[in-house]
Enzyme design. Structure first.
Site, PDB file in Angstrom:
ATOM      1  CD  GLU A  23      -3.280  -0.344   0.433  1.00 22.04           C
ATOM      2  OE1 GLU A  23      -3.146   0.765  -0.125  1.00 22.04           O
ATOM      3  OE2 GLU A  23      -4.328  -1.007   0.384  1.00 22.04           O
ATOM      4  NE  ARG A  40      -5.057  -2.437   9.542  1.00 21.39           N
ATOM      5  CZ  ARG A  40      -4.887  -1.953   8.317  1.00 21.39           C
ATOM      6  NH1 ARG A  40      -4.478  -0.703   8.155  1.00 21.39           N
ATOM      7  NH2 ARG A  40      -5.148  -2.688   7.245  1.00 21.39           N
ATOM      8  CG  ASN A  58      -6.448   1.417   5.290  1.00 20.96           C
ATOM      9  OD1 ASN A  58      -5.554   0.573   5.316  1.00 20.96           O
ATOM     10  ND2 ASN A  58      -7.308   1.505   4.291  1.00 20.96           N
ATOM     11  CG  ASN A  76      -8.866   2.131   0.884  1.00 23.02           C
ATOM     12  OD1 ASN A  76      -7.675   2.381   0.857  1.00 23.02           O
ATOM     13  ND2 ASN A  76      -9.335   0.950   1.259  1.00 23.02           N
ATOM     14  CG  ASP A 124      -7.159  -0.753  -1.690  1.00 22.36           C
ATOM     15  OD1 ASP A 124      -6.789   0.116  -0.891  1.00 22.36           O
ATOM     16  OD2 ASP A 124      -6.914  -1.967  -1.520  1.00 22.36           O
TER      17      ASP A 124
END
Length: 293
Positions: free
Chosen positions: A16, A99, A101, A150, A200
Site C-alpha cells: 500500500e 486501525r 489506513n 480509502n 482501494d
C-alpha cells in the site's frame, strides 16, 4: 497497449501507501501486515526496507525531513536515517477495534489519514473516520461513520476531494476549500457496485482524471472528472491495492499489490503476486507537497 513491469517482486502481504519523492527520485511504499516501509530507487533497482513497530497506514514526506505517517495507533514522524519514530497524536486511542489506513498529504501541506474497522471474524462496524493533521499538529475529524477509509485524492486545482469507504460501495466527491482544508457537499462520484469490486488506493493525473485500484478484480481504472470510466488496465495478479505516479517525468504509474496470506495454489495462473508494478499508461501525474509540520 499498456506496458506493465514488476520492478520489485516483494510478495508483499499487503502492499500500500505509494508516495513519490521527486527530490530523491525514489518511491516510498509499505507492506502493512509485514510492518515494513519500502524505499524503491528506480535508478538502480534497489528496494530498501525499514521495520516498524505496528501495522502501517500511509506515508507523507515531511518538509523538515523524514516522513509523517500513520500506524495502528495514530500519527507519527519517522526518521529513516536513525530509524526512530515519534508519536504525534492518536485520535482513536479509545477505540481498540480500529486501525489507521489510507491517506496522503493535500496540495497545501496538510496530512490526511483515515481509519478502518479491523477485527477478523466480526461483522463490519462503521466506526472509523477521516482525519486531517494540520502543520501545527492539531488533528481534526472530517468524516465519521466509516468502515474502511480509502481512495483519497485531490483534483489538480484542489477544488475537489475524492474519498471512499471500501465497504460502502462508492467513491465520493466533496467540495474542498484549499485555504481552510474544510469539505462539504458530498456526492457520489463512482458507483463501485457497477465495477464488481471495491475502491482501494487512488491518485489523480495531470489531466484531472482519477485512477483507482480495484482489489480482487486485478483492475486499475481511470475515470474522468465526471466519473465516467475511460480506461481499464488488468494486472497479472488479482489484488492491486494502491497507485501513484512517479519517475523523473512523472509518467510511470506505480501500483502495489497483495498476497493477503493466501496459499501458493491461489496464484498458479498469476505473475508476481504482492509485487510492485510500474505501468506506462501514457499520461503524467502530479507530485504532492511535503507535510509542513
Amino acid at each position: 497497449m499498456v506496458e506493465i513491469t514488476c520492478v520489485v517482486d516483494a510478495r508483499a502481504e499487503l502492499g500500500e501507501g505509494t508516495l513519490w519523492d521527486p527530490k530523491a527520485g525514489v518511491l516510498w511504499w509499505i507492506d502493512i501486515w509485514k510492518k515494513l516501509i519500502h524505499r524503491y530507487d528506480p535508478s538502480n533497482g534497489k528496494d530498501e526496507v525499514f521495520e516498524t513497530p505496528e501495522y502501517l497506514g500511509c506515508l507523507g514526506l515531511r518538509e523538515k525531513g523524514g516522513l509523517v505517517l500513520t500506524m495502528t495507533n495514530g500519527f507519527h514522524f519517522f526518521d529513516p536515517a536513525t530509524g526512530k519514530f515519534e508519536a504525534i497524536v492518536d485520535p482513536e486511542a479509545h477505540m481498540p477495534k480500529t486501525r489507521f489506513n489510507d491517506g496522503k498529504p493535500d496540495r497545501q501541506g496538510r496530512f490526511w489519514s483515515g481509519s478502518m474497522f479491523e477485527v477478523p471474524g466480526q461483522p463490519i462496524e462503521f466506526i472509523g473516520a477521516l482525519y486531517r493533521l494540520d502543520p501545527d499538529l492539531s488533528v481534526h475529524k472530517m468524516i465519521d461513520g466509516i468502515g474502511c477509509s480509502n481512495g483519497l485524492a485531490w483534483s489538480p486545482d484542489s477544488k475537489t476531494m475524492y474519498f471512499s469507504d471500501s465497504h460502502a460501495g462508492a467513491v465520493w466527491a466533496y467540495d474542498f476549500d484549499a485555504a481552510t482544508g474544510e469539505i462539504e457537499n458530498r456526492r457520489t462520484f463512482i458507483d463501485m457496485t457497477v465495477t464488481g469490486g471495491v475502491a482501494d488506493g487512488a491518485t489523480v493525473d495531470a489531466e484531472g482524471c482519477y485512477w483507482v485500484t480495484i482489489p480482487v478484480t486485478g483492475k486499475v481504472c481511470r475515470y474522468d472528472p465526471d466519473g465516467e470510466l475511460m480506461q481499464t488496465v488488468l494486472l497479472p495478479t488479482d489484488l492491486p491495492t494502491c497507485c501513484e505516479f512517479g519517475g523523473k517525468d512523472l509518467d510511470i504509474l506505480y501500483v502495489t499489490s497483495a498476497v493477503l496470506r493466501r496459499p501458493a495454489s491461489h496464484f498458479v495462473r498469476q505473475k508476481n503476486p504482492g509485487g510492485l508494478f510500474a505501468l506506462d499508461v501514457g499520461v503524467k501525474g502530479l507530485t504532492l507537497p511535503a507535510f509542513n509540520g
